[in-house]
Design a protein around this motif. Sequence first.
Motif, PDB file in Angstrom:
ATOM      1  N   PRO A  66      28.367  30.373  19.539  1.00 45.12           N
ATOM      2  CA  PRO A  66      28.748  31.751  18.695  1.00 45.12           C
ATOM      3  C   PRO A  66      29.509  32.740  19.617  1.00 45.12           C
ATOM      4  N   ALA A  67      29.320  32.497  21.006  1.00 43.74           N
ATOM      5  CA  ALA A  67      29.848  33.700  21.859  1.00 43.74           C
ATOM      6  C   ALA A  67      31.401  33.397  21.981  1.00 43.74           C
ATOM      7  N   GLU A  68      31.979  32.439  21.329  1.00 40.60           N
ATOM      8  CA  GLU A  68      33.521  32.296  21.298  1.00 40.60           C
ATOM      9  C   GLU A  68      34.054  32.891  20.374  1.00 40.60           C
ATOM     10  N   ILE A  69      33.205  33.405  19.204  1.00 37.49           N
ATOM     11  CA  ILE A  69      33.966  34.026  17.914  1.00 37.49           C
ATOM     12  C   ILE A  69      34.646  35.363  18.278  1.00 37.49           C
ATOM     13  N   ILE A  70      35.711  35.477  18.010  1.00 40.53           N
ATOM     14  CA  ILE A  70      36.473  36.842  18.528  1.00 40.53           C
ATOM     15  C   ILE A  70      36.344  37.772  16.984  1.00 40.53           C
ATOM     16  N   LEU A  71      36.044  38.941  17.257  1.00 41.79           N
ATOM     17  CA  LEU A  71      35.906  39.965  16.229  1.00 41.79           C
ATOM     18  C   LEU A  71      37.191  40.383  15.837  1.00 41.79           C
ATOM     19  N   ARG A 128      19.992  37.927  16.388  1.00 44.49           N
ATOM     20  CA  ARG A 128      19.253  38.918  15.629  1.00 44.49           C
ATOM     21  C   ARG A 128      19.527  40.227  15.603  1.00 44.49           C
ATOM     22  N   HIS A 129      20.836  40.426  16.280  1.00 38.51           N
ATOM     23  CA  HIS A 129      21.321  41.918  15.950  1.00 38.51           C
ATOM     24  C   HIS A 129      21.745  42.114  14.752  1.00 38.51           C
ATOM     25  N   ILE A 145      32.385  48.857  17.573  1.00 41.11           N
ATOM     26  CA  ILE A 145      32.592  47.616  18.144  1.00 41.11           C
ATOM     27  C   ILE A 145      34.249  47.443  18.498  1.00 41.11           C
ATOM     28  N   PRO A 146      34.864  47.166  19.646  1.00 45.90           N
ATOM     29  CA  PRO A 146      36.348  47.028  19.439  1.00 45.90           C
ATOM     30  C   PRO A 146      36.573  45.841  18.878  1.00 45.90           C
ATOM     31  N   PHE A 147      37.680  45.760  18.110  1.00 44.61           N
ATOM     32  CA  PHE A 147      38.325  44.546  17.571  1.00 44.61           C
ATOM     33  C   PHE A 147      38.873  43.679  18.809  1.00 44.61           C
ATOM     34  N   ASP A 148      38.933  42.257  18.403  1.00 40.18           N
ATOM     35  CA  ASP A 148      39.674  41.581  19.497  1.00 40.18           C
ATOM     36  C   ASP A 148      38.873  41.340  20.796  1.00 40.18           C
ATOM     37  N   ARG A 149      37.716  41.383  20.600  1.00 44.84           N
ATOM     38  CA  ARG A 149      36.884  41.188  21.765  1.00 44.84           C
ATOM     39  C   ARG A 149      35.696  39.993  21.343  1.00 44.84           C
ATOM     40  N   ARG A 150      35.197  39.313  22.452  1.00 43.31           N
ATOM     41  CA  ARG A 150      34.199  38.329  22.114  1.00 43.31           C
ATOM     42  C   ARG A 150      32.970  38.986  21.735  1.00 43.31           C
ATOM     43  N   ILE A 151      32.334  38.242  20.870  1.00 36.42           N
ATOM     44  CA  ILE A 151      30.951  39.049  20.525  1.00 36.42           C
ATOM     45  C   ILE A 151      30.063  39.185  21.853  1.00 36.42           C
ATOM     46  N   ALA A 152      29.834  38.024  22.801  1.00 34.66           N
ATOM     47  CA  ALA A 152      29.223  38.464  24.047  1.00 34.66           C
ATOM     48  C   ALA A 152      29.594  39.698  24.546  1.00 34.66           C
TER      49      ALA A 152
END
Length: 129
Positions: free
Chosen positions: A1-6, A37-38, A23-30
């Motif tokens: 999941p940490a690899e998903i890009i918003l 659970r957020h 939350i900034p776009f084009d950043r990784r969730i991590a």
Amino acid sequence: PAEIILAAGNDIVILLEEDENPIPFDRRIAECGIKHRHHIHCHSCRHVRVFVSYNGAQKEKRFSSANLVKGVLKWALYTFDLKGVDAENKILRLGDGIELPLDAHIGSYTKSPDCELKLLLTPIVRVQG
């Protein structure tokens, strides 16, 4: 999941629950501090102008669309100086009488371009019989 890009369109903001900073776009969730659970809230309104009416008076405040109804209720009780017994069993309702769940995002009840919400602070009505 940490690899998903918003990623989202320019007319949508992504907010962490109870936070006002998008939350900034084009950043990784991590990288954005989103953890297991957020809850996130996606909306076209970054803020919602909330009007609460109680006992013939009306108060207004701007909230993040990711704020929970329970936070708006807490503000309303404080703003109308309701304490103790007077503050018990109060809820927020839409004008058509629909009760807002305390764990819902306030932005879920409005849309762009208005980004406004008119609510009633009322006692909980319990039907007996």
